[in-house]
Design an enzyme around this catalytic site. Structure first.
Site, PDB file in Angstrom:
ATOM      1  CB  SER A   1      -0.960  -0.013   1.241  1.00 52.18           C
ATOM      2  OG  SER A   1      -0.328   0.350   2.309  1.00 52.18           O
TER       3      SER A   1
ATOM      4  NE  ARG B   1      21.242 -10.017   6.300  1.00 55.17           N
ATOM      5  CZ  ARG B   1      19.837 -10.374   6.477  1.00 55.17           C
ATOM      6  NH1 ARG B   1      19.113  -9.755   5.717  1.00 55.17           N
ATOM      7  NH2 ARG B   1      19.467 -11.031   7.227  1.00 55.17           N
TER       8      ARG B   1
ATOM      9  CG  LEU C   1      18.443  -2.568   3.223  1.00 50.13           C
ATOM     10  CD1 LEU C   1      18.671  -1.208   2.634  1.00 50.13           C
ATOM     11  CD2 LEU C   1      18.119  -3.753   2.169  1.00 50.13           C
TER      12      LEU C   1
ATOM     13  CG  ASN D   1      12.580   1.592   6.616  1.00 51.28           C
ATOM     14  OD1 ASN D   1      11.686   0.663   6.011  1.00 51.28           O
ATOM     15  ND2 ASN D   1      12.381   1.220   7.823  1.00 51.28           N
TER      16      ASN D   1
ATOM     17  CG  HIS E   1       9.423   1.521  11.872  1.00 50.81           C
ATOM     18  ND1 HIS E   1       9.583   0.087  11.980  1.00 50.81           N
ATOM     19  CD2 HIS E   1       9.132   1.597  13.357  1.00 50.81           C
ATOM     20  CE1 HIS E   1       9.395  -0.501  13.095  1.00 50.81           C
ATOM     21  NE2 HIS E   1       9.179   0.284  13.919  1.00 50.81           N
TER      22      HIS E   1
ATOM     23  CD  GLU F   1      23.442   1.491  15.160  1.00 49.44           C
ATOM     24  OE1 GLU F   1      22.477   1.381  16.244  1.00 49.44           O
ATOM     25  OE2 GLU F   1      24.278   2.339  14.841  1.00 49.44           O
ATOM     26  CG  LEU F   2      15.821  -3.048  12.908  1.00 47.40           C
ATOM     27  CD1 LEU F   2      15.546  -3.306  11.326  1.00 47.40           C
ATOM     28  CD2 LEU F   2      15.499  -3.968  13.633  1.00 47.40           C
ATOM     29  CG  ASP F   3      13.301  -0.342  12.214  1.00 45.92           C
ATOM     30  OD1 ASP F   3      13.145  -0.020  10.835  1.00 45.92           O
ATOM     31  OD2 ASP F   3      12.805  -1.137  12.732  1.00 45.92           O
TER      32      ASP F   3
HETATM   33  C1  GAR Z   1       3.721  -0.778   6.815  1.00 52.82           C
HETATM   34  O1  GAR Z   1       3.065  -0.676   7.759  1.00 52.82           O
HETATM   35  C2  GAR Z   1       5.273  -0.334   7.034  1.00 52.82           C
HETATM   36  O2  GAR Z   1       5.314   0.979   7.719  1.00 52.82           O
HETATM   37  C3  GAR Z   1       5.786  -1.648   7.707  1.00 52.82           C
HETATM   38  O3  GAR Z   1       5.184  -2.628   6.918  1.00 52.82           O
HETATM   39  C4  GAR Z   1       3.952  -2.356   6.357  1.00 52.82           C
HETATM   40  C5  GAR Z   1       3.789  -2.514   4.892  1.00 52.82           C
HETATM   41  O4  GAR Z   1       2.630  -2.158   4.421  1.00 52.82           O
HETATM   42  N1  GAR Z   1       7.229  -1.451   7.809  1.00 52.82           N
HETATM   43  C6  GAR Z   1       7.833  -2.096   8.798  1.00 52.82           C
HETATM   44  O5  GAR Z   1       7.343  -2.366   9.981  1.00 52.82           O
HETATM   45  C7  GAR Z   1       9.314  -1.795   8.736  1.00 52.82           C
HETATM   46  N2  GAR Z   1      10.035  -2.066   9.758  1.00 52.82           N
HETATM   47  P1  GAR Z   1       2.497  -1.965   2.967  1.00 52.82           P
HETATM   48  O6  GAR Z   1       3.074  -3.228   2.223  1.00 52.82           O
HETATM   49  O7  GAR Z   1       1.003  -2.003   2.570  1.00 52.82           O
HETATM   50  O8  GAR Z   1       3.336  -0.553   2.233  1.00 52.82           O
END
Ligand code: GAR
Length: 200
Positions: free
Chosen positions: A13, A65, A93, A107, A109, A143-145
């Site tokens: 989405s 990876r 990554l 990214n 989150h 680093e993550l997020d």
């Molecule tokens: C979203 O809520 C995004 O923020 C989250 O995955 C979902 C993807 O939805 N991402 C994470 O949690 C990354 N750490 P989408 O496929 O409908 O865009």
């Protein structure tokens, strides 16, 4: 014309919101050069194909990876991608990948970082009992997020909320936030000192 690369693993989405913003002119002078998924069954990659975009499946299963990242980076470079948007890309990554595109990977989150990094952020926030949550678009670092924050949107947690309802309202804000963040980055009209991004 800026070429964007989208990486996704699922529903897609956020990818659709970005594609719609480009079509509607809310993101100017940009196109989606390639959409890549690590999961052949990702709904988002089917949508990319329906929309006539270049859509690639590069499976991660059974590869290290390093091997998988090499393939993805090669595809992004082949399509002259300038800015990479992780849109529900459920893979870490490698540092090598990040170094290939310095300050060129974003990214999204679904929490107000640095709260609730990692998986199921909306569930974590709801269970913790926070009164405000939201979403964050940030640069990706090793680093993550973690990298410098570009845009955040706050979402109130209502007394009557359930976790899925909260997640839904956060998702609405994600779609708005990603377009804003892409516009800021493409404008190049900002500076970063330490972790702080400031628009000029
Ligand atoms: C979203 O809520 C995004 O923020 C989250 O995955 C979902 C993807 O939805 N991402 C994470 O949690 C990354 N750490 P989408 O496929 O409908 O865009």
């Amino acid at each position: 014309m800026h070429s964007l690369g989208i990486l996704l693993s699922g529903r897609g989405s956020n990818f659709v919101a970005i594609a719609d913003s480009i079509e509607a002119g809310r993101i100017a002078n940009a196109r989606i050069g390639v959409v890549i998924t690590n999961r052949a069954d990702a709904q988002g990659i089917a949508i990319a194909r329906q929309r006539g975009l270049t859509a690639l499946t590069i499976p991660s299963k059974g590869k290290t990876r390093a091997e998988h990242d090499r393939e993805v980076v090669a595809a992004l470079k082949q399509h002259n991608v300038e800015l990479i948007c992780l849109a529900g890309y459920m893979r870490l990554l490698s540092p090598w990948f990040v170094q290939q595109f310095p300050r060129r990977i974003l990214n999204i989150h679904p929490s107000l970082l640095p709260a609730f990094p990692g998986l199921e952020a909306q569930e974590q926030a709801f269970a913790y009992g926070v009164k405000v949550s939201g979403c964050t678009v940030h640069f990706v670092d090793e680093e993550l997020d973690h990298g410098p924050i570009i845009v955040q949107k706050a979402v109130q947690v209502l007394e009557s909320d359930t976790e899925p309802r909260l997640a839904e309202r956060i998702l609405e804000q994600e779609h708005i936030a990603y377009t804003e963040a892409i516009n800021i980055v493409l404008s190049a009209d900002f500076e970063i000192s330490g972790r702080r991004l400031r628009r000029r």
